[in-house]
Design a protein around this motif. Structure first.
Motif, PDB file in Angstrom:
ATOM      1  N   SER A  41       0.853  -1.192   0.000  1.00 13.97           N
ATOM      2  CA  SER A  41       0.000   0.000   0.000  1.00 13.97           C
ATOM      3  C   SER A  41       0.884   1.235   0.000  1.00 13.97           C
ATOM      4  N   ALA A  42       0.238   2.383  -0.113  1.00 17.76           N
ATOM      5  CA  ALA A  42       0.954   3.664   0.017  1.00 17.76           C
ATOM      6  C   ALA A  42       1.421   3.809   1.466  1.00 17.76           C
ATOM      7  N   THR A  47      -2.109   8.322   1.133  1.00 16.90           N
ATOM      8  CA  THR A  47      -3.322   8.443   0.319  1.00 16.90           C
ATOM      9  C   THR A  47      -4.194   9.605   0.817  1.00 16.90           C
ATOM     10  N   GLU A  74       1.252   4.227  -4.071  1.00 13.90           N
ATOM     11  CA  GLU A  74       1.694   2.830  -4.079  1.00 13.90           C
ATOM     12  C   GLU A  74       2.960   2.662  -4.911  1.00 13.90           C
ATOM     13  N   PHE A 136      -4.055  -1.694  -5.006  1.00 14.47           N
ATOM     14  CA  PHE A 136      -5.093  -0.659  -5.096  1.00 14.47           C
ATOM     15  C   PHE A 136      -5.270  -0.071  -6.492  1.00 14.47           C
ATOM     16  N   ARG A 150     -10.894   2.866  -1.413  1.00  6.74           N
ATOM     17  CA  ARG A 150     -10.048   2.902  -0.222  1.00  6.74           C
ATOM     18  C   ARG A 150      -9.900   1.511   0.391  1.00  6.74           C
ATOM     19  N   GLY A 151      -8.702   1.208   0.792  1.00  6.41           N
ATOM     20  CA  GLY A 151      -8.438  -0.104   1.378  1.00  6.41           C
ATOM     21  C   GLY A 151      -8.246  -1.197   0.335  1.00  6.41           C
ATOM     22  N   GLY A 152      -8.191  -0.811  -0.948  1.00 10.19           N
ATOM     23  CA  GLY A 152      -8.226  -1.786  -2.038  1.00 10.19           C
ATOM     24  C   GLY A 152      -6.984  -2.649  -2.217  1.00 10.19           C
ATOM     25  N   SER A 153      -5.907  -2.370  -1.497  1.00 14.45           N
ATOM     26  CA  SER A 153      -4.709  -3.211  -1.671  1.00 14.45           C
ATOM     27  C   SER A 153      -4.955  -4.648  -1.221  1.00 14.45           C
ATOM     28  N   ASP A 154      -5.824  -4.819  -0.228  1.00 16.32           N
ATOM     29  CA  ASP A 154      -6.168  -6.188   0.193  1.00 16.32           C
ATOM     30  C   ASP A 154      -6.749  -6.949  -1.000  1.00 16.32           C
TER      31      ASP A 154
HETATM   32  N1  ASP Z   1      -3.558   3.318  -0.177  1.00 17.45           N
HETATM   33  C1  ASP Z   1      -4.941   2.992  -0.336  1.00 17.45           C
HETATM   34  C2  ASP Z   1      -5.749   3.560   0.814  1.00 17.45           C
HETATM   35  O1  ASP Z   1      -5.174   4.181   1.707  1.00 17.45           O
HETATM   36  C3  ASP Z   1      -5.176   1.522  -0.480  1.00 17.45           C
HETATM   37  C4  ASP Z   1      -4.850   0.689   0.732  1.00 17.45           C
HETATM   38  O2  ASP Z   1      -4.141   1.124   1.623  1.00 17.45           O
HETATM   39  O3  ASP Z   1      -5.301  -0.481   0.786  1.00 17.45           O
HETATM   40  O4  ASP Z   1      -6.922   3.428   0.836  1.00 17.45           O
END
Ligand code: ASP
Ligand code: ADP
Ligand code: MG
Length: 610
Positions: A41-42, A47, A74, A136, A150-154
Motif C-alpha cells: 500500500s501507500a 493516500t 503505491e 489498489f 479505499r483499502g483496495g490493496s487487500d
Molecule cells: N492506499 C490505499 C488507501 O489508503 C489503499 C490501501 O491502503 O489499501 O486506501
C-alpha cells in the motif's frame, strides 16, 4: 513450488525501518522455498495526503485525474521495497498494477477488476525474483489508470493469489498473508473496544459481512475473491511473528457461538421517502437510479403501505448523501413523495454464522440496547447479520453493550482438537465449488462479476406487522421478548422510522406460529403503546437469492427489483446482505417470482431445495 502472496499495509511500510522489515520477511519466505509476490500500500497517510492535495486545487477533482494522483502513493512503496530487498542481497522486481496486467472497468476511484494476466509475474518468479506489485490500482481497457476504492490493496493481494491459483497453474499451493498493524481479526475494532478478543479463525461469510459492515481490517471485496476462488487468507501483524487469524470456509464448529463480531459505521445517513405509491416498480425506480451512480444503498426498510402509499427508508454512506439527494429529489417529486434525510446516525451490526442455528439472537441484541436506553431508528436482518441504526451520540455505547451481551470480551473458541488445520484450509467447499459451481465460474465474464449461486422460495412463513409504534427505546425489545417467550423463532426483521416519529415493524415467523405470534404482539402492544396496530398476514412468500458480495454490487438488487417490477410483482419487504438478498412478495406470486428470478440470473437448471 508454492506461491505466497504477502501484503503490507500503509503502517507496515511507513518508515525506512519497516520497509526493511517487510523486505526481510519476503526474503525469508523465499528462502523457505516459496515463490513470493508482495503487494504494498501507500506509506502511512500518503493516500489521505494526496486527497487533501487534490482538494487544495479544486472541490471535486475529475475522477480520472484523482486516480492518476492516488496511484502514485503505491508506486513509491514498490520502488522502495524493491531497493530494500536488493540492499539485503535479494532479487526483486517492482510492477505497477498496469505493468502486471491488472485490467479493471472504468469506474474511476472504485474500479472493479476484470482480469489479471499472470504471464509477467510467472516469468519474474521463474527467474528467481521476488515480485512486488502496487496495490489498489489497475488500468482500464482504454489505458487509463484506475484505483479500486479505499483499502483496495487487500483486494489486489487476494486477487493475485486467486488468479495464480486458477490460471498460474499453482493450484492448492497458493497462500495469502495480510500484514497489518493488528495481530489478527478481533471481535470488534480493538482501538475502539480494548476488551475485544482476537479470533483464530473466521469464515469467509462472516468476514465479508463484518468488513462490509465497517470492520476496516479487510477490504470486503478481497473476501469475495477469497471465497469465490478458494484462497485461505491469514491476517497477521507486520511487527511480530504471532499467529494471526485464518479466514477460511465455514465449518460446523464455527457456529457454536451465535455471534463472532460487531462492526460499526459511524458516518451513515438515513433517507426516508414517504408517501410513495405502493405499486410494483417503485423500489426499482428508486434503487436503480442510485445504483446507476454506484451509490451503495445499505439498510433498506420498506414499510407496509396504507391508503395506497408506502414509506421506503434506507441508508447510504454519509459522504454520498449529497449525491443521493440530488438523484432522489426530482424522483420523489415525480412520485408525489417527500424525501427527508438524517445525517447524525451510525450503524451497529452483529455478525455470526451461528445465527443460522441459534435462536433469540435479535432479541438478545435489542435487550442489550434497551438496557442502555438506546433507541433503534432502523433494524434490518440478513442471513448472518443484524444491523441497527442509532443516534451517532449513542453509537459507542451501543457497540460496547452489544459486544458484551454476546460475551465477545471473553476468550474465543479454539480449533477443536479433533479438527486438523490442513482440513480447515482445504475444507470441502461450498456449492460454489461443486460441478454446478464450476459451471457458474465459466460464465463469469470478468473476475469480479457477481456470482449468484442459488435462489430459493419459502412459502411457509407468515408476517406480523406492528404499525405506528411509538419510537422510544425498548419497544422493539418488548415485542421480541414477548414473541421469544412463546418459543417462536423470528426470521426476517425490518423496522423503519416513518414520518412523525412513529415506527413500522415487520417480521416473519413460521406460519404455524403466526396466530400465537400475533396474540403475543397484541398483548404487549396494548401495554406499551395502545395506539399501535398489529396485523398478521399468512399470505406471503419469501425469495432468497444467495451469492457473494451482493450488497456492494449495486447491480444485483437493481436487476432483481427490475425483473419483479416488469412482472408487476410487488415487493413488500427487503433484506440485503453480502451473502443473501431476500424479498417478501404475495404468496400467490411466489412461484412466478422464483421462475422470473431464476431466468434473470440464468439459474434455470436449479430446482427448489437443491
Ligand atoms: N492506499 C490505499 C488507501 O489508503 C489503499 C490501501 O491502503 O489499501 O486506501
Ligand atoms: P492496513 O493499512 O494495514 O491495510 P487498516 O488500517 O486498513 O490497515 O486495517 C487495520 C485496522 O483495522 C486496525 O488498526 C484496526 O483499528 C481496524 N479494525 C477495525 N475493525 C477491526 C477488527 N474487527 N479486527 C481488527 N482490526 C480492526
Ligand atoms: Mg487496509
Amino acid at each position: 513450488m508454492a506461491v505466497l502472496v504477502q501484503k503490507f499495509g500503509g503502517t507496515s511500510v511507513a518508515t525506512a525501518e519497516r520497509i526493511h522489515a517487510a523486505a526481510r520477511r519476503a526474503i525469508k519466505a523465499q528462502q523457505a522455498g516459496n515463490q513470493v509476490v508482495v503487494v504494498v500500500s501507500a506509506r502511512g497517510d500518503t493516500t489521505d495526503e494526496l486527497i487533501a492535495m487534490a482538494r487544495e486545487i479544486c472541490d471535486q477533482p475529475p475522477p480520472r485525474e484523482m486516480d492518476m494522483l492516488l496511484a502514485t502513493g503505491e508506486q513509491i512503496s514498490i520502488a522502495l521495497l524493491a531497493m530494500a530487498i536488493h540492499s539485503l542481497g535479494g532479487t526483486a522486481v517492482s510492477f505497477t498494477g498496469a505493468q502486471v496486467g491488472i485490467v479493471t472497468d472504468s469506474t474511476h476511484t472504485k474500479a472493479r477488476i476484470k482480469s489479471i494476466s499472470t504471464a509477467r509475474m510467472r516469468q519474474a518468479l521463474a527467474a528467481g525474483s521476488i515480485v512486488i506489485v502496487a496495490g489498489f490500482q489497475g488500468i482500464d481497457e482504454a489505458g487509463n489508470i484506475t484505483t479500486l476504492g479505499r483499502g483496495g490493496s487487500d483486494t489486489t493481494a487476494v486477487a493475485l493469489a486467486a488468479v495464480l491459483k486458477h490460471e498460474g497453474g499453482y493450484r492448492d499451493d497458493v497462500g495469502c498473508e495480510i500484514y497489518t498493524d493488528v495481530d489478527g481479526v478481533y471481535t470488534t475494532d480493538p482501538r475502539l473496544v480494548p476488551e475485544a478478543q482476537k479470533m483464530d479463525f473466521i469464515s469467509y461469510d462472516e468476514m465479508l459481512e463484518l468488513a462490509s459492515a465497517g470492520a476496516a481490517v479487510m477490504h470486503s471485496r478481497s473476501i469475495e475473491f477469497a471465497k469465490k476462488y478458494d484462497v485461505p487468507v491469514m491476517v497477521r501483524s507486520a511487527f511480530s511473528d504471532v499467529e494471526g487469524t485464518w479466514i477460511v470456509p465455514e465449518q460446523d464448529w464455527m457456529r457454536q457461538e451465535p455471534a463472532c463480531g460487531v462492526a460499526i459505521v459511524k458516518d451513515e445517513a438515513r433517507v426516508l421517502l414517504d408517501g410513495v405509491p405502493d405499486q410494483p416498480g417503485v423500489s426499482h425506480r428508486v434503487f436503480s437510479a442510485l445504483a446507476e451512480r454506484n451509490i451503495v444503498v445499505d439498510m433498506i426498510a420498506q414499510g407496509l403501505g396504507s391508503d395506497g402509499k408506502a414509506a421506503i427508508g434506507f441508508t447510504v454512506p454519509k459522504a454520498e448523501l449529497r449525491e443521493a439527494l440530488k438523484i432522489l429529489q426530482p424522483l420523489a417529486a415525480s412520485l408525489g413523495a417527500t424525501v427527508t434525510a438524517a445525517e447524525d446516525v451510525s450503524k451497529i451490526s452483529l455478525v455470526g454464522a451461528g445465527m443460522r442455528t441459534h435462536t433469540g439472537v435479535a432479541e438478545r441484541m435489542f435487550a442489550a440496547l434497551a438496557s442502555e436506553k438506546i433507541n433503534m431508528q432502523m433494524i434490518t436482518t440478513g442471513d448472518i447479520k443484524i444491523s441497527v441504526l442509532v443516534d451517532r451520540q449513542d453509537a459507542m455505547r451501543a457497540l460496547r453493550a452489544v459486544h458484551r451481551a454476546f460475551g465477545l470480551h471473553r476468550e474465543r473458541p479454539k480449533l477443536p482438537q479433533a479438527v486438523k488445520l490442513e482440513d480447515v484450509l482445504h475444507a470441502a467447499q461450498s456449492s460454489l465449488h461443486s460441478e454446478n459451481g464450476r459451471d457458474l465460474y465459466r460464465r463469469l465474464s470478468s473476475m469480479e462479476d457477481i456470482l449468484i449461486s442459488d435462489i430459493r422460495l419459502v412459502s411457509d412463513y407468515g408476517q406480523i406487522t406492528v404499525s405506528h409504534l411509538a419510537d422510544v427505546p425498548g419497544n422493539c425489545h418488548h415485542i421480541f421478548q414477548a414473541v421469544a417467550d412463546a418459543g417462536i423463532n423470528v426470521d426476517m426483521i425490518v423496522q423503519n422510522l416513518g414520518a412523525g416519529g412513529r415506527a413500522d415493524l415487520s417480521f416473519s415467523v413460521p406460519q404455524s406460529d403466526l396466530t400465537l405470534a400475533r396474540q403475543q404482539a397484541e398483548k404487549i402492544v396494548r401495554e406499551i403503546d395502545p395506539s399501535a396496530r398489529v396485523s398478521a398476514d399468512s399470505d406471503i412468500a419469501v425469495l432468497f437469492v444467495f451469492g457473494v458480495g451482493m450488497r456492494t454490487h449495486t447491480g444485483v438488487a437493481r436487476k432483481m427489483f427490475g425483473a419483479l417490477a416488469e412482472r408487476q410483482i410487488n415487493i413488500r419487504m427487503i433484506n440485503t446482505s453480502e451473502v443473501c438478498i431476500s424479498v417478501v412478495v404475495e404468496q400467490t406470486r411466489g412461484r412466478e417470482a422464483l421462475e422470473c428470478l431464476r431466468q434473470t440470473f440464468e439459474l434455470n437448471h436449479l430446482t427448489n431445495g437443491q
